[in-house]
Design a protein around this motif. Structure first.
Motif, short mmCIF file in Angstrom:
data_model
loop_
_atom_site.label_atom_id
_atom_site.label_comp_id
_atom_site.label_asym_id
_atom_site.label_seq_id
_atom_site.Cartn_x
_atom_site.Cartn_y
_atom_site.Cartn_z
N THR A 65 67.61 103.18 37.87
CA THR A 65 66.85 101.94 38.00
C THR A 65 65.95 102.00 39.22
O THR A 65 64.84 101.48 39.22
CB THR A 65 67.80 100.73 38.12
OG1 THR A 65 68.70 100.73 37.00
CG2 THR A 65 67.03 99.42 38.15
N TRP A 66 66.44 102.66 40.26
CA TRP A 66 65.72 102.79 41.52
C TRP A 66 65.71 104.24 41.99
O TRP A 66 66.73 104.92 41.93
CB TRP A 66 66.35 101.92 42.62
CG TRP A 66 66.44 100.47 42.29
CD1 TRP A 66 67.53 99.81 41.76
CD2 TRP A 66 65.42 99.48 42.46
NE1 TRP A 66 67.25 98.48 41.59
CE2 TRP A 66 65.95 98.25 42.01
CE3 TRP A 66 64.12 99.53 42.93
CZ2 TRP A 66 65.23 97.07 42.03
CZ3 TRP A 66 63.39 98.35 42.96
CH2 TRP A 66 63.93 97.14 42.52
N LEU A 67 64.55 104.69 42.44
CA LEU A 67 64.43 105.96 43.16
C LEU A 67 63.80 105.61 44.50
O LEU A 67 62.77 104.91 44.55
CB LEU A 67 63.54 106.95 42.42
CG LEU A 67 64.02 107.41 41.03
CD1 LEU A 67 63.35 106.57 39.96
CD2 LEU A 67 63.71 108.88 40.81
N PHE A 68 64.39 106.06 45.57
CA PHE A 68 63.89 105.63 46.87
C PHE A 68 64.01 106.75 47.90
O PHE A 68 64.81 107.68 47.76
CB PHE A 68 64.65 104.40 47.36
CG PHE A 68 66.14 104.52 47.31
CD1 PHE A 68 66.86 105.10 48.34
CD2 PHE A 68 66.84 104.07 46.20
CE1 PHE A 68 68.24 105.22 48.28
CE2 PHE A 68 68.23 104.19 46.12
CZ PHE A 68 68.92 104.77 47.17
N SER A 69 63.17 106.64 48.89
CA SER A 69 63.22 107.56 50.02
C SER A 69 62.62 106.85 51.23
O SER A 69 61.84 105.90 51.09
CB SER A 69 62.45 108.86 49.72
OG SER A 69 61.07 108.59 49.52
N MET A 70 62.98 107.32 52.41
CA MET A 70 62.47 106.72 53.63
C MET A 70 62.40 107.80 54.70
O MET A 70 63.37 108.53 54.92
CB MET A 70 63.36 105.57 54.09
CG MET A 70 62.86 104.87 55.34
SD MET A 70 63.79 103.35 55.71
CE MET A 70 65.45 104.01 55.97
N PHE A 84 65.01 111.72 57.37
CA PHE A 84 64.55 111.55 55.99
C PHE A 84 65.74 111.21 55.11
O PHE A 84 66.70 111.99 55.01
CB PHE A 84 63.86 112.82 55.50
CG PHE A 84 63.39 112.74 54.07
CD1 PHE A 84 62.59 111.68 53.64
CD2 PHE A 84 63.74 113.70 53.15
CE1 PHE A 84 62.15 111.59 52.33
CE2 PHE A 84 63.31 113.62 51.83
CZ PHE A 84 62.51 112.56 51.42
N LEU A 85 65.69 110.04 54.46
CA LEU A 85 66.73 109.58 53.55
C LEU A 85 66.17 109.57 52.13
O LEU A 85 65.00 109.25 51.92
CB LEU A 85 67.18 108.18 53.92
CG LEU A 85 67.80 108.00 55.32
CD1 LEU A 85 67.91 106.52 55.65
CD2 LEU A 85 69.16 108.66 55.39
N GLN A 86 67.04 109.89 51.16
CA GLN A 86 66.60 109.95 49.77
C GLN A 86 67.77 109.61 48.86
O GLN A 86 68.92 109.90 49.17
CB GLN A 86 66.06 111.35 49.46
CG GLN A 86 65.72 111.64 48.02
CD GLN A 86 66.82 112.41 47.31
OE1 GLN A 86 67.57 113.17 47.92
NE2 GLN A 86 66.91 112.23 46.01
N GLY A 149 76.25 107.25 39.10
CA GLY A 149 75.54 108.36 39.72
C GLY A 149 74.72 107.99 40.94
O GLY A 149 73.97 108.81 41.47
N SER A 150 74.85 106.76 41.43
CA SER A 150 74.08 106.33 42.60
C SER A 150 74.49 107.11 43.84
O SER A 150 75.67 107.44 44.02
CB SER A 150 74.28 104.84 42.85
OG SER A 150 73.91 104.08 41.72
N TYR A 151 73.52 107.40 44.69
CA TYR A 151 73.84 108.07 45.95
C TYR A 151 72.75 107.83 46.97
O TYR A 151 71.61 107.48 46.65
CB TYR A 151 74.03 109.58 45.74
CG TYR A 151 72.76 110.34 45.43
CD1 TYR A 151 71.97 110.89 46.45
CD2 TYR A 151 72.32 110.52 44.12
CE1 TYR A 151 70.80 111.58 46.16
CE2 TYR A 151 71.16 111.21 43.82
CZ TYR A 151 70.41 111.74 44.85
OH TYR A 151 69.24 112.42 44.57
N LEU A 152 73.13 108.02 48.23
CA LEU A 152 72.19 108.01 49.34
C LEU A 152 72.44 109.28 50.15
O LEU A 152 73.57 109.53 50.56
CB LEU A 152 72.39 106.79 50.23
CG LEU A 152 71.55 106.74 51.52
CD1 LEU A 152 70.07 106.66 51.18
CD2 LEU A 152 71.97 105.57 52.41
#
Length: 222
Positions: A65-70, A84-86, A149-152
Motif C-alpha cells: 500500500t505504501w513504499l517510502f524512503s527518507m 537513509f531509511l527505506q 511483509g511490512s518493514y523499515l
C-alpha cells in the motif's frame, strides 16, 4: 473462482480455522477428506458441507500500500551525518520456505518450531501433527503461510569529516575528506523469514538477506 477484480499476483487459497483436537470436532465439521485429530481445519466458505477447491479465496496481496524512503543529512562544522531509511507497508508475503520446513510430511530436517506441534488434545492450535504424506493437505496453499511483509530498513548510515581549509592550505590540498559508512544496518519487521524484501510476486523462496558491509574512505583534491 474470483467474482471481482483484484490486483495482479494476489494469493489464492484456503482459510485456516485452527486444529481438530478430537474425533468429535472432525465429525462435526464439513467433510474434509483425510482429516484426523491434529490436522488443520479449513473453513467451508461456500457452506456446501464439503471442503474443496470452491472454498478457496484471496488470502493476501503482495502489492504494498505504501513504499517510502527518507534521506537525512546533518552537518556540524566539518562533520556530516547521512541516514537513509527505506521500507514498505501493507503487503503480504507467502513464506514458501516455511511451507517446506514446517511441513512435517517427509523425512528431512524441519524448523525448530515444529517441536511445538500437536501431539494430543489441547497441545497446539496452530502447529498441526506430523504425518507422512500429509493426507489432510495441511500444507496446501492457505493463509497459514501468508505473513505481514511490512518493514523499515536502515539502509545506510554515513559519517564523514571534511578537513578545514586552513589545515589543507599548509600541505597544498584543496579538499580532504574521510568517511565511514555501513550498508544494511538494521531491519524492523514482524516477518518470520530471513528477509522481507522479496520479489515482485511476494513469494519467499528462501531469499538471503543483504550483507551488512562496512566502508572506510579517504579522498583528496590537489
Amino acid at each position: 473462482m474470483l467474482d471481482q477484480d483484484y490486483p495482479i499476483n494476489v494469493f489464492y487459497g484456503y482459510v485456516t480455522d485452527g486444529i481438530f483436537q478430537n474425533r468429535q470436532e472432525v465429525e462435526a465439521h464439513a467433510v474434509q477428506p483425510g482429516a484426523e485429530p491434529g490436522d488443520i481445519r479449513f473453513r467451508d466458505l461456500n457452506n456446501d458441507g464439503v471442503i474443496n477447491d470452491d472454498d478457496r479465496t484471496v488470502i493476501g496481496n503482495p502489492n504494498p500500500t505504501w513504499l517510502f524512503s527518507m534521506n537525512n543529512r546533518f552537518t556540524y562544522k566539518g562533520f556530516e551525518l547521512s541516514i537513509f531509511l527505506q521500507g514498505v507497508a501493507g503487503n503480504k508475503i507467502y513464506n514458501r520456505t516455511r511451507s517446506v520446513m514446517e511441513s512435517m510430511s517427509a523425512a528431512y530436517n524441519q524448523f525448530a518450531t515444529t517441536a511445538d506441534r500437536w501431539n494430543g488434545e489441547g497441545t497446539s492450535n496452530s502447529m498441526p501433527r506430523a504425518v507422512w504424506a500429509d493426507p489432510n493437505g495441511n500444507n496446501r496453499i492457505s493463509d497459514r503461510w501468508v505473513e505481514n511483509g511490512s518493514y523499515l530498513r536502515l539502509k545506510n548510515i554515513t559519517l564523514a569529516y571534511n578537513f578545514p581549509e586552513k589545515w589543507l592550505r599548509r600541505i597544498g590540498f584543496e579538499q580532504a575528506r574521510v568517511l565511514f559508512s555501513v550498508e544494511n544496518v538494521a531491519t524492523i519487521t514482524g516477518y518470520k523469514g530471513l528477509d522481507p524484501e522479496v520479489g515482485i510476486d511476494g513469494i519467499d523462496y528462501s531469499s538471503f538477506p543483504p550483507s551488512r558491509t562496512f566502508n572506510v574512505g579517504l579522498s583528496f583534491n590537489f
